[in-house]
Design a protein around this motif. Structure first.
Motif, PDB file in Angstrom:
ATOM      1  N   LEU A   1       6.128   6.347   8.032  1.00  0.00           N
ATOM      2  CA  LEU A   1       6.754   7.064   6.918  1.00  0.00           C
ATOM      3  C   LEU A   1       6.314   8.516   6.911  1.00  0.00           C
ATOM      4  O   LEU A   1       5.150   8.833   7.169  1.00  0.00           O
ATOM      5  N   ASN A   2       7.239   9.390   6.618  1.00  0.00           N
ATOM      6  CA  ASN A   2       6.955  10.804   6.399  1.00  0.00           C
ATOM      7  C   ASN A   2       7.942  11.268   5.347  1.00  0.00           C
ATOM      8  O   ASN A   2       9.071  11.631   5.642  1.00  0.00           O
ATOM      9  N   LEU A   3       7.520  11.212   4.078  1.00  0.00           N
ATOM     10  CA  LEU A   3       8.473  11.362   2.977  1.00  0.00           C
ATOM     11  C   LEU A   3       7.872  12.192   1.847  1.00  0.00           C
ATOM     12  O   LEU A   3       6.749  11.942   1.408  1.00  0.00           O
ATOM     13  N   ARG A   4       8.621  13.169   1.386  1.00  0.00           N
ATOM     14  CA  ARG A   4       8.228  13.903   0.182  1.00  0.00           C
ATOM     15  C   ARG A   4       8.539  13.063  -1.035  1.00  0.00           C
ATOM     16  O   ARG A   4       9.613  12.468  -1.143  1.00  0.00           O
ATOM     17  N   THR A   5       7.589  12.985  -1.960  1.00  0.00           N
ATOM     18  CA  THR A   5       7.819  12.242  -3.192  1.00  0.00           C
ATOM     19  C   THR A   5       8.649  13.108  -4.122  1.00  0.00           C
ATOM     20  O   THR A   5       8.257  14.210  -4.486  1.00  0.00           O
ATOM     21  N   GLY A   6       9.808  12.594  -4.483  1.00  0.00           N
ATOM     22  CA  GLY A   6      10.784  13.381  -5.230  1.00  0.00           C
ATOM     23  C   GLY A   6      10.575  13.367  -6.724  1.00  0.00           C
ATOM     24  O   GLY A   6       9.588  12.825  -7.241  1.00  0.00           O
ATOM     25  N   PRO A   7      11.520  13.927  -7.469  1.00  0.00           N
ATOM     26  CA  PRO A   7      11.375  14.082  -8.920  1.00  0.00           C
ATOM     27  C   PRO A   7      11.342  12.766  -9.672  1.00  0.00           C
ATOM     28  O   PRO A   7      10.763  12.685 -10.741  1.00  0.00           O
ATOM     29  N   VAL A   8      11.968  11.708  -9.127  1.00  0.00           N
ATOM     30  CA  VAL A   8      11.903  10.419  -9.826  1.00  0.00           C
ATOM     31  C   VAL A   8      10.534   9.791  -9.659  1.00  0.00           C
ATOM     32  O   VAL A   8       9.951   9.236 -10.589  1.00  0.00           O
ATOM     33  N   LEU A   9       9.970   9.903  -8.457  1.00  0.00           N
ATOM     34  CA  LEU A   9       8.664   9.314  -8.211  1.00  0.00           C
ATOM     35  C   LEU A   9       7.549  10.068  -8.914  1.00  0.00           C
ATOM     36  O   LEU A   9       6.582   9.485  -9.373  1.00  0.00           O
ATOM     37  N   ARG A  10       7.681  11.389  -8.992  1.00  0.00           N
ATOM     38  CA  ARG A  10       6.666  12.213  -9.646  1.00  0.00           C
ATOM     39  C   ARG A  10       7.376  13.194 -10.582  1.00  0.00           C
ATOM     40  O   ARG A  10       7.532  14.364 -10.272  1.00  0.00           O
ATOM     41  N   PRO A  11       7.830  12.751 -11.749  1.00  0.00           N
ATOM     42  CA  PRO A  11       8.615  13.619 -12.633  1.00  0.00           C
ATOM     43  C   PRO A  11       7.863  14.878 -13.034  1.00  0.00           C
ATOM     44  O   PRO A  11       6.772  14.816 -13.576  1.00  0.00           O
ATOM     45  N   ALA A  12       8.452  16.018 -12.742  1.00  0.00           N
ATOM     46  CA  ALA A  12       7.806  17.297 -13.015  1.00  0.00           C
ATOM     47  C   ALA A  12       7.657  17.526 -14.513  1.00  0.00           C
ATOM     48  O   ALA A  12       8.621  17.427 -15.261  1.00  0.00           O
TER      49      ALA A  12
ATOM     50  N   GLY B   1       0.811  -1.213   0.000  1.00  0.00           N
ATOM     51  CA  GLY B   1       0.000   0.000   0.000  1.00  0.00           C
ATOM     52  C   GLY B   1       0.842   1.260   0.000  1.00  0.00           C
ATOM     53  O   GLY B   1       0.533   2.235  -0.702  1.00  0.00           O
ATOM     54  N   LEU B   2       1.928   1.249   0.770  1.00  0.00           N
ATOM     55  CA  LEU B   2       2.814   2.413   0.805  1.00  0.00           C
ATOM     56  C   LEU B   2       3.512   2.633  -0.529  1.00  0.00           C
ATOM     57  O   LEU B   2       3.664   3.773  -0.983  1.00  0.00           O
ATOM     58  N   LEU B   3       3.945   1.559  -1.156  1.00  0.00           N
ATOM     59  CA  LEU B   3       4.606   1.695  -2.457  1.00  0.00           C
ATOM     60  C   LEU B   3       3.682   2.362  -3.466  1.00  0.00           C
ATOM     61  O   LEU B   3       4.088   3.285  -4.186  1.00  0.00           O
ATOM     62  N   ARG B   4       2.446   1.920  -3.528  1.00  0.00           N
ATOM     63  CA  ARG B   4       1.514   2.501  -4.501  1.00  0.00           C
ATOM     64  C   ARG B   4       1.258   3.975  -4.195  1.00  0.00           C
ATOM     65  O   ARG B   4       1.123   4.794  -5.105  1.00  0.00           O
ATOM     66  N   ARG B   5       1.187   4.314  -2.916  1.00  0.00           N
ATOM     67  CA  ARG B   5       1.004   5.719  -2.558  1.00  0.00           C
ATOM     68  C   ARG B   5       2.225   6.545  -2.972  1.00  0.00           C
ATOM     69  O   ARG B   5       2.086   7.657  -3.511  1.00  0.00           O
ATOM     70  N   LEU B   6       3.404   6.024  -2.727  1.00  0.00           N
ATOM     71  CA  LEU B   6       4.624   6.762  -3.064  1.00  0.00           C
ATOM     72  C   LEU B   6       4.771   6.953  -4.568  1.00  0.00           C
ATOM     73  O   LEU B   6       5.345   7.949  -5.020  1.00  0.00           O
ATOM     74  N   TRP B   7       4.290   6.006  -5.352  1.00  0.00           N
ATOM     75  CA  TRP B   7       4.376   6.131  -6.804  1.00  0.00           C
ATOM     76  C   TRP B   7       3.327   7.071  -7.376  1.00  0.00           C
ATOM     77  O   TRP B   7       3.484   7.549  -8.497  1.00  0.00           O
ATOM     78  N   THR B   8       2.250   7.314  -6.655  1.00  0.00           N
ATOM     79  CA  THR B   8       1.127   8.028  -7.270  1.00  0.00           C
ATOM     80  C   THR B   8       0.728   9.331  -6.586  1.00  0.00           C
ATOM     81  O   THR B   8       0.142  10.199  -7.239  1.00  0.00           O
ATOM     82  N   GLU B   9       0.977   9.492  -5.287  1.00  0.00           N
ATOM     83  CA  GLU B   9       0.505  10.677  -4.579  1.00  0.00           C
ATOM     84  C   GLU B   9       1.526  11.809  -4.661  1.00  0.00           C
ATOM     85  O   GLU B   9       2.701  11.605  -4.376  1.00  0.00           O
ATOM     86  N   PRO B  10       1.093  12.991  -5.052  1.00  0.00           N
ATOM     87  CA  PRO B  10       2.006  14.136  -5.109  1.00  0.00           C
ATOM     88  C   PRO B  10       2.292  14.687  -3.717  1.00  0.00           C
ATOM     89  O   PRO B  10       1.533  14.466  -2.774  1.00  0.00           O
ATOM     90  N   GLY B  11       3.400  15.389  -3.602  1.00  0.00           N
ATOM     91  CA  GLY B  11       3.693  16.079  -2.354  1.00  0.00           C
ATOM     92  C   GLY B  11       4.364  15.190  -1.331  1.00  0.00           C
ATOM     93  O   GLY B  11       5.451  14.681  -1.549  1.00  0.00           O
ATOM     94  N   ARG B  12       3.676  14.960  -0.227  1.00  0.00           N
ATOM     95  CA  ARG B  12       4.247  14.214   0.895  1.00  0.00           C
ATOM     96  C   ARG B  12       3.338  13.047   1.259  1.00  0.00           C
ATOM     97  O   ARG B  12       2.121  13.178   1.318  1.00  0.00           O
ATOM     98  N   VAL B  13       3.957  11.898   1.506  1.00  0.00           N
ATOM     99  CA  VAL B  13       3.226  10.719   1.966  1.00  0.00           C
ATOM    100  C   VAL B  13       3.536  10.508   3.442  1.00  0.00           C
ATOM    101  O   VAL B  13       4.698  10.372   3.829  1.00  0.00           O
ATOM    102  N   VAL B  14       2.486  10.510   4.259  1.00  0.00           N
ATOM    103  CA  VAL B  14       2.628  10.321   5.709  1.00  0.00           C
ATOM    104  C   VAL B  14       1.837   9.082   6.090  1.00  0.00           C
ATOM    105  O   VAL B  14       0.671   8.930   5.703  1.00  0.00           O
ATOM    106  N   ALA B  15       2.466   8.187   6.832  1.00  0.00           N
ATOM    107  CA  ALA B  15       1.789   6.968   7.267  1.00  0.00           C
ATOM    108  C   ALA B  15       2.292   6.587   8.652  1.00  0.00           C
ATOM    109  O   ALA B  15       3.499   6.533   8.891  1.00  0.00           O
ATOM    110  N   ASP B  16       1.364   6.331   9.546  1.00  0.00           N
ATOM    111  CA  ASP B  16       1.696   5.899  10.902  1.00  0.00           C
ATOM    112  C   ASP B  16       1.524   4.389  10.970  1.00  0.00           C
ATOM    113  O   ASP B  16       0.675   3.867  11.693  1.00  0.00           O
TER     114      ASP B  16
END
Length: 217
Positions: free
Chosen positions: A148-159, A127-142
């Motif tokens: 996890l508290n991670l900003r999705t970078g340029p590779v995950l969400r190419p501008a 579930g986290l992998l799919r969120r990291l590949w698709t959600e813009p901005g920051r993915v937060v999961a407890d």
């Protein structure tokens, strides 16, 4: 649709692996599975080998068989797999396992989990992998296993380049080709059914054959 593949055990005989993959590329094979056992002293790192082989081919699709999630946590795995997928033009797929060799996992510093905990962690990780590949901005999961508290970078969400956003197919590893396995039938992962690619191996270190099955979506 039935697809055919070959498996590479990533030993130091790099030239032989490259020859096998070249023959597979020419012969019409669909997939190449590269064993991923970071705790095996005779094997090179699977992701590094896959990167080398992707760069030498144009058509074949590759996946680790299978990446042990306890040793490749979702935050890092999402970035490395997305990079391989984007750089190869969409030819990388992710074989993912719960960690079927516990003493190998703990021996290299990974967590000591029961089989039930390992499957629960696998569900959480997918579930986290799919969120990291698709959600813009920051993915937060407890999460229980992977907070996890991670900003999705340029590779995950190419501008500015939507065509380059990775669309990685996930293959879930099972300890045996059992249609009632909780990962395979979707009860654990939340994916109903798992048609698609199945690969088997008889020489994984310290265990019998294993299998991977496609999780749709």
């Amino acid at each position: 649709m039935v697809e055919f593949g070959v498996q590479v055990t990533p030993t130091e005989q790099v030239g032989l692996h490259r020859e096998l993959v070249a023959a597979a590329e020419e012969g019409g094979v669909d997939l190449v599975a590269v064993q991923d056992h970071p705790y095996a002293p005779t094997q090179l790192d699977a992701m590094t080998v896959i990167g080398d082989l992707l760069a030498r081919t144009e058509r074949l699709r590759f996946f680790p068989d299978v990446a042990p999630l306890p040793l490749r946590p979702p935050g890092l795995l999402a970035q490395s797999t997305a990079a391989l997928d984007v750089l190869s033009g969409g030819r990388f797929e992710l074989g993912l396992g719960a960690g079927g060799i516990p003493r190998g996992i703990t021996g290299i510093g990974g967590p000591d989990r029961t089989p039930a905990e390992a499957l629960e962690a696998l569900e959480e990780g997918i579930g986290l992998l799919r969120r990291l590949w698709t959600e813009p901005g920051r993915v937060v999961a407890d999460g229980k296993y992977y907070p996890l508290n991670l900003r999705t970078g340029p590779v995950l969400r190419p501008a500015g380049d939507r065509a380059a956003v990775p669309d990685v197919r996930v293959l879930a590893g099972a300890a045996q080709p059992d249609p009632d396995h909780p990962v395979r039938d979707g009860r654990r992962t939340g994916h109903q059914g798992a048609p698609g690619v199945v690969t088997t191996s008889d020489d994984a270190p310290d265990q019998g054959g294993d299998s991977t099955v496609t999780l749709p979506g």
